[in-house]
Design an enzyme around this catalytic site. Structure first.
Site, PDB file in Angstrom:
ATOM      1  N   MET B  80       0.820  -1.209   0.000  1.00 40.28           N
ATOM      2  CA  MET B  80       0.000   0.000   0.000  1.00 40.28           C
ATOM      3  C   MET B  80       0.861   1.270   0.000  1.00 40.28           C
ATOM      4  SD  MET B  80      -2.455  -1.652   2.857  1.00 40.28           S
ATOM      5  CE  MET B  80      -3.248  -0.183   3.483  1.00 40.28           C
ATOM      6  N   HIS B  81       0.220   2.371  -0.246  1.00 39.23           N
ATOM      7  CA  HIS B  81       0.764   3.725  -0.039  1.00 39.23           C
ATOM      8  C   HIS B  81       1.730   4.200  -1.116  1.00 39.23           C
ATOM      9  CE1 HIS B  81      -1.031   3.070   3.843  1.00 39.23           C
ATOM     10  NE2 HIS B  81      -0.110   2.209   4.217  1.00 39.23           N
ATOM     11  N   ASP B 239      -2.743  -4.851   0.488  1.00 42.00           N
ATOM     12  CA  ASP B 239      -2.441  -6.158   1.097  1.00 42.00           C
ATOM     13  C   ASP B 239      -3.044  -6.326   2.492  1.00 42.00           C
ATOM     14  OD1 ASP B 239      -0.623  -4.453   2.305  1.00 42.00           O
ATOM     15  OD2 ASP B 239       1.157  -5.479   1.531  1.00 42.00           O
TER      16      ASP B 239
END
Lengths: 520, 521
Positions: B80-81, B239
C-alpha cells in the site's frame, strides 16, 4: 617469627587466618556458617554449632602452620547485632537470632512507642530497626522467659567466641554501638535506655576498646583448638570496621569502598552524625574499633549479587557466564552503554533511599543494546549507585570530603569496574590487596593487645600488602557526570512507584495462585 | 474440472502467485523477488519493470505447479501507499516510490498543517505520514517539477501491475484511502485533499469495487504469462485488506492480530469512525459497505513484537538460532503469569499505536536476584502482548468491540503465546492456518468478481484455523492487574527514556564489534 590469628565469623562463612606481623597470610581455613532458616525472614545459629565450626577452622588453619606455639595473639571479628544469653556456668540458654532476622519488629515498634525513635537516635546514633541487639534481648524475654530468667550475661558473637577461648567476656565499642544500648558519643552502656526497656544492666559485659587484652587461651580451649596457652586473646570487633582498620581507613577525610556480594561505603568521622535524617536515608553509624572515632556507613545490598545474577542470566544457573568473559564483553561496549542503564536495587534500595520494596530496573533498551552493553550498563549502574550513596553524605557537617577512595574486596579484581568507579566519582581509587581484610583487622587488634605492635599506627604501618591505584579518565568522567546528573538521579524516583506496584501485584497473583493454580 | 483462480500479492520485496481451486485449496504457488534501491538515505524505490518480470516468473511457477489449470479469473493484492508516475502513453517517468520511503516527511507535515490534522483524518481516515502517496506527490512537485509536469497518471503499486496485465487504469477504495486522497466515508476522491496536494483529479484512476471485474488479460500479456487473453481481472485491494479477507475476517467482531517482527491489530468496521488523535488508521476494506458488510477496517501498529524475541535471542542471550524460539518458550512456560514480578516495556525502536513516540525505549522493571532466563523470556512475551492489547485499546476508543481473535504470524505458531493472547485479551484465539492470506484474499476477489457469490461467503468458507484457544478466567483476572501496571509504566519511564535518547543521539555511534561467543543450550 610471631604469628597472629584472626577469626572472622561472617554471614556466609567462618574463617580463621594465621598472619605474619606484616599482614601476609601463613594459613587459613574456612567453613560455611551453619544457619537455620525455620521460616521466611527468620534465621538463627546454634551457639555450639558456631563454636564447633570456629574450632574446625582454627584447627584447619593450624594444621598448615609449621609451629602453632608461635601464635602470640587471637582476636575475633564478627557480624554485629546478633548475640547469645549465657547462664551462670557460661552455657548458652538461647539460640542466636541472626543479625538480619526481622522477627523482632514488634519489639522494635514497642521501643519506638515507649522510648521514641528520635530519643533512641539521640542516645545511640542508630535509626530504630528490628535488627539491633536490644530487640533480640526483648524477644527472648517475651518468648523464652525460662531461658531468659536463667541468663546472667549477654554476649555478641565475637565476644562469645573470645569468651570460649579465654573465659573473659567483653564487648568492644564497634559491636557495642550496634546494640542500641550504647550511648554513642559517651561510649557507655546507656542506663536510661536499659531501665526503660527493662533490661538489667548486669547482663551486659564491660565495654572496652578493640585490641584490649582479655586473657590467655584457657587449657580447655587449648586442647580443643591446638592454640598455645601462651596466646593472648584480645577484644576484636564488628567485621566491616575491622576490615577498615586493615585497610588503614580510620581518619576523617578517608573513605573505604568494600566490594563483595554486598558493597559498602565507610566514612570515618571524628564525632557522630547528629541529624536523624541520616537514619531515614538508610545510613547507619557506629564506633570505630580503635582510636576513639566513629564512622558512617551506607550499604549497597546487591552489588556483586547483581553481577552474579547477570552471569546466571547470560549463561545458565548451573554454568554462569565466566566473570572474565562478562567483563570482556562489557569492555567492548562504549561508555554510557548506548543509553542502557541499570538500577541495582535487586533486593531493596540503597542509601540515601530507605525503601525495602524497591526493585531493580534495566531501562533505555533499544534494538542496538546487546549483551555487551547490558553487561556494561550493570557495571556502570553499580558505580553510579555507589556514588549516589556517597554524595549525600558530603552534606553533613561531620563528614570531611574525601579526595581519594580506598577499595577492598573481591570486586576490586574487576579492573573495568574500578576504572568506571574512578571516572564516576572523579577520584583515584587505591586498591588494597589484603588477604581477608576482616580477619586481618581482627589479627591486628590481637597483635595490638598482645604487644606485637606498639600502637594502631604501627600496626597499619607494618602492613606489606600490595596497593595499586586506578585513576579517572577525564573524558569518561565528563560523560559519566552528565549521565549521573541528568539521568541516573531521576531513575529511582520515577521507577519506585512502579516497583512497589509490581511487588503488590506479584503478591496478589501469588495469593490467587494458591487458591486456584493457573497451570497452562 | 473445477474452476481455478489466480491470486497475486505484490509484497514489499517479492510477489506471490497462488492458483486456488473453487474450495480455496492452493493448487500452485510461485514467488519471485525484486530489489529495493536506496539512492539516498531514507529513500526506497522499486522499478515496475522488475515487478513485471517477477510476476512472469511467479505466475509461470504457480500455473506450472498446478498442472496448467484453467484460470477463471485473476485478483490482486499489493503493498500500500506507494506510487508510480506515468507519462504520455503510460510510460513510467520515475521509479515507484514505495511506502518505506522517508523523503516526504516535510511535505506530509505541510499538507497536514494546510488541511488541519483532525480534518485530514475526518476525511481520509488516517494521519498523513511519510511514504504515503499524497506526501510523495507533493515532494515530486517540489523537488522534480520536470517529472511532475509530464505526469499523466499516478497509480498505486498493484494498480500499475494490473495496468500492465490489462491495459485498464483503475483503483479500489482501499488503495485510494491508503493513498490518503480519498474521502473514505463516501469512497470518492476528496476535492479538499486533491486541492491540498494541488493535484488535478484527471491524473487519478477511477475507483471500482475490489470484487468487480476491472478488465481482461490482454493478448500480449496473456501470451507472456501463459494466461488466456480475455481472462477477467478483478480490481483487488491493498495487502492489509486482502489479508483480512484471506484470513476470513469479514465481520466487526473479529480482531486480527498478526505477530511478526512488529505486530498489527486490525478490526473490520461497519461505520466510518476514524481516530481523530491519529493513533490508528482507518482504511476502506475490500467489501462494499452495507449491513453485515464492514466497508472499513481500523488498524493499529505495534512496532516491536517478534523483534523483541529476536533481540533477546541474538543480542542478549546469544542463542544459536536453530530451535532457539522453542527453547525460549519452553523456559517461559516454567515461569507464570506476571513472570514472577518482572515487567517488560517492549519499545526497543519506539512505539506507534497508541503512544506515537519514536523516542520511547525498552525496559525491564521489577528485577530481583531470583529472576531467571525463563522469567525474562516470559516478561518479553507478555510485554509484547500488552503492547498489542494497548493497540486494541486505541481501536476500542473508536468503537471496536471484538469477541474473538484470529492470530497469524510467527508468534501464532507458539501455543504458549496463543494462550497468553487469549488470557491477556480475555477472548478466544484462533490460530490462522491459511498461509499467504493476502494472496488468498486476491483469489477470493478474483472468484467473487466472476461468480454470483459474495466475497464474505467465499472468505468464510476458505479460511482455515486451528481448534481454538479459550482464555482462562483466573489468568485473565491476573493479567488485567498486570496490564493496568503496564499502562501506568509507560509515561514515567518514557520521561527518563527521552533523556536517555537525547543523550545517546548526541553521541557518535560506535563501530560494531564482532561477537563470536554464543551461549550453548
Amino acid at each position: 617469627m610471631t604469628y597472629l590469628l584472626g577469626i572472622d565469623v561472617g554471614t556466609t562463612s567462618i574463617k580463621s587466618v594465621v598472619y605474619r606481623p606484616d599482614g601476609s597470610a601463613v594459613a587459613s581455613s574456612a567453613r560455611p556458617t551453619p544457619t537455620h532458616v525455620p521460616q521466611p525472614r527468620w534465621a538463627y545459629y546454634r551457639p555450639r554449632e558456631l563454636w564447633q565450626t570456629v574450632l574446625e577452622t582454627i584447627r584447619g588453619a593450624l594444621a598448615e602452620v609449621d609451629d602453632p606455639s608461635r601464635i602470640a595473639s587471637v582476636a575475633v571479628a564478627s557480624v554485629a547485632e546478633a548475640g547469645v544469653l549465657l547462664d551462670e556456668n557460661g552455657d548458652p540458654t538461647t539460640d542466636i537470632i541472626a543479625w538480619y532476622d526481622t522477627r523482632t519488629k514488634p519489639q522494635s515498634d514497642w521501643l519506638g512507642e515507649t522510648i521514641g525513635a528520635d530519643v533512641l537516635f539521640e542516645r545511640s546514633g542508630l535509626s530504630l530497626q528490628p535488627i539491633f541487639s536490644l530487640n533480640k534481648i526483648l524477644w527472648h524475654m517475651e518468648h523464652e522467659p525460662g531461658a531468659f530468667a536463667r541468663a546472667r550475661q549477654w554476649l555478641l558473637i565475637a565476644d562469645y567466641i573470645a569468651y570460649r577461648l579465654c573465659g573473659e567476656g567483653a564487648t568492644d565499642y564497634s559491636l557495642g554501638s550496634r546494640t542500641l544500648m550504647m550511648h554513642l558519643s559517651e561510649k557507655r552502656w546507656d542506663d536510661r535506655t536499659l531501665a526503660e526497656a527493662g533490661v538489667d544492666r548486669s547482663l551486659l559485659p564491660p565495654l572496652v576498646q578493640g585490641g584490649t587484652r582479655l586473657g590467655t587461651v584457657t587449657g580447655k580451649a587449648s586442647l580443643e583448638t591446638g592454640l598455645p596457652t601462651t596466646a593472648q586473646v584480645s577484644a576484636g570487633g564488628h567485621d566491616h570496621v575491622c576490615g577498615a582498620l586493615a585497610a588503614g581507613v580510620m581518619r576523617p577525610g578517608q573513605i573505604l569502598n568494600s566490594l563483595g556480594t554486598a558493597e559498602a561505603v565507610f566514612v570515618p568521622l571524628a564525632t557522630p552524625l547528629m541529624d536523624p535524617r541520616a537514619g531515614r536515608q538508610g545510613y547507619t553509624q557506629g564506633a570505630l574499633v580503635t582510636g576513639g572515632g566513629y564512622y558512617v556507613f551506607g550499604g549497597q545490598y546487591t552489588s556483586g549479587a547483581s553481577v552474579d545474577w547477570l552471569r546466571r542470566l547470560l549463561g545458565t544457573d548451573d554454568d554462569p557466564l565466566a566473570y572474565d568473559l562478562l567483563v570482556e564483553r562489557a569492555a567492548r561496549a562504549p561508555v554510557g552503554s548506548l543509553g542502557a542503564m541499570f538500577l541495582p536495587h535487586l533486593r531493596m534500595a540503597n542509601p540515601p533511599y530507605e525503601d525495602s520494596r524497591s526493585r531493580g530496573a534495566l531501562i533505555g533498551l533499544t534494538a542496538d543494546v546487546g549483551n555487551d552493553a547490558v553487561a556494561r550498563a550493570v557495571l556502570e549502574g553499580l558505580a553510579f549507585e555507589s556514588f549516589n550513596t556517597i554524595e549525600p553524605l558530603l552534606d553533613y557537617p561531620q563528614v570531611v570530603p574525601p579526595t581519594s577512595v580506598k577499595a577492598i574486596g573481591g570486586g576490586t579484581r574487576n579492573d573495568l569496574l574500578m576504572s568506571i568507579k574512578a571516572s564516576v566519582t572523579g577520584m583515584d581509587h587505591h586498591i588494597i590487596d589484603a588477604e581477608e581484610a576482616t580477619a586481618l583487622g581482627a589479627a591486628m587488634l590481637g597483635g595490638i593487645g598482645a604487644g606485637v605492635y606498639g600502637s594502631v599506627d604501627e600496626a597499619v604501618a607494618a602492613m606489606s600488602y600490595g596497593q595499586r591505584t586506578v585513576s579517572p579518565n577525564p573524558g569518561d568522567a565528563e560523560i559519566y557526570g552528565d549521565i549521573y546528573r541528568n539521568v541516573y538521579r531521576q531513575i529511582y524516583p520515577v521507577i519506585a512507584p512502579l516497583s512497589h506496584a509490581i511487588g503488590d501485584a506479584q503478591a496478589r497473583i501469588a495469593q490467587r495462585m494458591d487458591i486456584e493454580p493457573a497451570a497452562e | 474440472m473445477s474452476d481455478h483462480y489466480l491470486g497475486l500479492d505484490l509484497g514489499t520485496s517479492s510477489i506471490k502467485a497462488l492458483v486456488v481451486d473453487d474450495d480455496g485449496q492452493v493448487k500452485g504457488t510461485g514467488t519471485a523477488e525484486y530489489p529495493t534501491s536506496r539512492p539516498q538515505p531514507g529513500w526506497a524505490e522499486q522499478d515496475p519493470d522488475d515487478w513485471w518480470r517477477a510476476t512472469l516468473e511467479a505466475v509461470q511457477q504457480a500455473v506450472g505447479w498446478s498442472g496448467s489449470a484453467a484460470i477463471a479469473s485473476v485478483g490482486f493484492s499489493g503493498q500500500m501507499h506507494g506510487v508510480s508516475f506515468l507519462g504520455e502513453n503510460d510510460r513510467p517517468l520515475y521509479p515507484a516510490v514505495i511506502w518505506a520511503d522517508q523523503r516526504s516527511e516535510r511535505q506530509a507535515q505541510a499538507v497536514t498543517e494546510k488541511v488541519g490534522a483532525e480534518r485530514l483524518i475526518e476525511i481520509s481516515g488516517s494521519p498523513l505520514v511519510t511514504g504515503f502517496l499524497a506526501a510523495t506527490v507533493v515532494w515530486m512537485q517540489e523537488q522534480k517539477s520536470s517529472i511532475w509536469w509530464r505526469t499523466k497518471r499516478i497509480l498505486s503499486p498493484k494498480d500499475e501491475l494490473r495496468r500492465r496485465l490489462t491495459g485498464v487504469i483503475a483503483t479500489d477504495p482501499g488503495d485510494g484511502s491508503a493513498a490518503l486522497l480519498l474521502d473514505a466515508r463516501w469512497r470518492n476522491w476528496s476535492p479538499v485533499l486533491l486541492d491540498a496536494v494541488e493535484t488535478p483529479s484527471i491524473v487519478l484512476p477511477s475507483i471500482r469495487p475490489s470484487a468487480a471485474v476491472a478488465g481482461e488479460v490482454s493478448v500480449q500479456s496473456g501470451s507472456e504469462l501463459g494466461l488466456a487473453s480475455g481472462t477477467p481481472v478483478a480490481t483487488g485491494t491493498g495487502d492489509a485488506a486482502s489479508g483480512l479477507l484471506g484470513a476470513g475476517i469479514v465481520d466487526a467482531e473479529t480482531l486480527f492480530l498478526s505477530l511478526s517482527t512488529g505486530a498489527q491489530v486490525m478490526v473490520p468496521s461497519e461505520v466510518f469512525q476514524p481516530d481523530l488523535a491519529g493513533r490508528t488508521h482507518t482504511f476502506c476494506s475490500a467489501l462494499e459497505p452495507g449491513p453485515d458488510s464492514p466497508g472499513w477496517y481500523q488498524m493499529g501498529a505495534t512496532l516491536v513484537a517478534g523483534m523483541a524475541m529476536q533481540w533477546l535471542r541474538d543480542e542478549v542471550l546469544r542463542l544459536p538460532p536453530a530451535g532457539a524460539f522453542e527453547l525460549m518458550t519452553s523456559w517461559a512456560a516454567q515461569s507464570g503469569p506476571g513472570a514472577n514480578g518482572l515487567l517488560f516495556l517492549p519499545y526497543l525502536v519506539g512505539e506507534r499505536t497508541p503512544h506515537m513516540d519514536a523516542r520511547a525505549r525498552g525496559a525491564f522493571l521489577g528485577l530481583t536476584p531470583q529472576h531467571t532466563s525463563g522469567d525474562i523470556v516470559r516478561a518479553v512475551m507478555e510485554g509484547v502482548t500488552f503492547a498489542c492489547r494497548d493497540a486494541l485499546a486505541a481501536l476500542e476508543s473508536t468503537g471496536a468491540e471484538p469477541k474473538r481473535i484470529v492470530m497469524a504470524g510467527g508468534g501464532a505458531r507458539s501455543p504458549l503465546w496463543r494462550q497468553m493472547v487469549a488470557d491477556v485479551f480475555g477472548l478466544p484465539v484462533f490460530g490462522l492456518t491459511t498461509a499467504d492470506q493476502a494472496a488468498i484474499g486476491a483469489a477470493i476477489l478474483a472468484k467473487a468478481s466472476v461468480r454470483n457469490e459474495s466475497p464474505i461467503d467465499i472468505a468464510r468458507s476458505w479460511a482455515r484455523y486451528d481448534g481454538g484457544t479459550e482464555p482462562s478466567t483466573s489468568r485473565t483476572v491476573m493479567y488485567q492487574d498486570i496490564y493496568a501496571m503496564f499502562k501506568e509504566a509507560y509515561e514515567p519511564v518514557a520521561r527518563v527514556s527521552h533523556r536517555l535518547a537525547a543523550w545517546s543521539e548526541a553521541r557518535p555511534r560506535p563501530a560494531l564489534t564482532p561477537r563470536p561467543i554464543r551461549k550453548q543450550g
